[in-house]
Scaffold this active site. Structure first.
Site: not given
Ligand SMILES: *Cc1c(COP(=O)(O)O)cnc(C)c1O
Length: 395
Positions: A72-73, A201, A326
């Protein structure tokens, strides 16, 4: 009796057995390179095509509009960087987003700002919802893209995506939404909602970690994200992660077909959990009560420190999450909780429980049985709670 309760489905999810079953052959006998000409390779190529069609169908998109990524990133990065690289050549250097996005968006926009782009970070209401009129009013002559998350990952609030989509369309600016939390929980139709770019993602919807996708509406131009071979129509090079892509296809198919059933099952569980936890004195629900993800509970508990709460819950076999310091490796509490007006103190004592496909009514019973005692013990040791009691402070 101690149980194991996984209530952190917004952080990640367990791979679905059906998803695992369809992906495994591609790690073993189906190991061909999808770009190879012989049958072993061609079969892998077909499997990717099939997965692309499934992801597209779940969103109301066409298969050519789906690009596979690693997470997702990455999808968020590509949407913003790829679109702004093109748009800046036409003098559009302004980005509109919100203060409570995931860091994959916020840190990307901040990086783009350092590189000469400008940005507006819209506020959110106390209920954790963006006002579409704020979007409209923020659009300028040089605005290139609006990026607003579909559902917030901490407080679960669902944004008025169709309204924002319509505003962007009318103004002629691109609309991206980070739908990582929404996919599989809320029905999405990218055409109806005027979404130009959408991130998702795998690991949030019972597929493995390390795979994601970006929907790019036909006609929207993005710069190439990874240069190299011709994979993903030359836009994102690198030999495809066949097994995970197949898994994502299956997970999207399952998610899309089960949305209503999932919501009908999880919503009453969420409500029971919220009502039960709010019986503990000096607690408050964060985010709109109705416009929230079916499985999301986010509650601030005055006089407790989130980190300690999580450790105590863990001792009882409960996996949860908090907006406290933390966990994120920083001293600042969650930017999301601060954005809806919580004080630092209250934000530090927040608990997120995110229910998913595998949670049961017994899990809810168990959390409600264990939590009040933990809160009582932590409060008994808390100077903050003592002060709040003395001054009759509330949340
Ligand atoms: C988890 C998440 C991401 C990142 O997704 P990854 O696959 O972990 O990189 C981005 N946006 C939202 C809203 C998320 O919950």
């Amino acid at each position: 009796m101690k149980r194991f309760v996984y209530a952190d489905n917004s952080a990640t999810t367990k791979i679905d057995k059906q998803v695992l079953d369809v992906m495994l052959p591609w790690l073993q006998e189906g190991y061909g390179n999808p770009s190879s000409i012989y049958e072993l390779g061609r079969e892998a190529g077909f499997a990717i095509q099939e997965a692309r069609a499934k992801v597209a169908a779940a969103l109301g998109a066409a298969p050519q509009e789906i690009f596979f990524t690693s997470c997702g990133s990455e999808s968020d990065n590509w949407a913003l960087r790829g679109a702004m690289a093109r748009l800046s050549k036409k003098g559009k250097k302004h980005i509109i987003t919100t203060v409570f996005e995931h860091h994959a968006i916020l840190h990307t926009v901040q990086d783009l700002e350092r590189k000469g782009f400008t940005a507006t970070y819209l506020p959110v209401g106390e209920n954790g919802i963006v006002n579409p009129m704020d979007v409209k009013n923020a659009i300028r002559e040089d605005t290139g893209i609006v990026s607003i998350m579909y559902a917030n990952n901490e407080i679960g609030t669902i944004q008025p995506i169709a309204e924002i989509g319509a505003i962007c369309k009318e103004a002629g600016v691109l609309f991206h939404t980070d739908a990582v939390q929404a996919v599989g929980n809320i029905p999405i139709d990218v055409k109806e909602q005027n979404i130009d770019l959408l991130s998702l993602s795998g690991h949030k919807i019972h597929a493995p970690k390390g795979v994601g996708a970006l929907y790019v509406r036909k006609g929207v131009l993005l710069d190439t994200f990874i240069t190299g071979g011709g994979q993903e129509r030359g836009k994102r090079a690198g030999t495809e992660n066949v097994a995970s892509i197949v898994a994502l296809g299956k997970a999207m198919e399952l998610a899309a077909s089960g949305i209503e059933e999932k919501a009908a099952r999880l919503t009453p569980m969420r409500e029971r959990l919220i009502d039960g936890i709010l019986k503990i004195p000096a607690t408050r629900l964060n985010g709109d009560r109705e416009k929230r993800l079916p499985g999301n509970v986010n509650i601030s508990i005055a006089g407790v420190e989130g980190e300690s709460l999580l450790l105590m819950l863990d001792m009882h076999g409960i996996c949860a999450s908090s907006g406290s310091a933390c966990t994120s490796g920083s001293l600042d509490p969650s930017h999301v909780l601060l954005s809806i007006g919580l004080s630092h103190e209250i934000a530090h004592g927040s608990l997120r429980l995110s229910l998913g496909d595998y949670n049961t009514e017994e899990d809810v019973d168990y959390i409600l049985e264990v939590l009040p005692g933990i809160v009582q013990r932590l409060r008994a040791m808390s100077p903050l709670w003592e002060r709040m009691q003395k001054n009759h402070e509330t949340v």
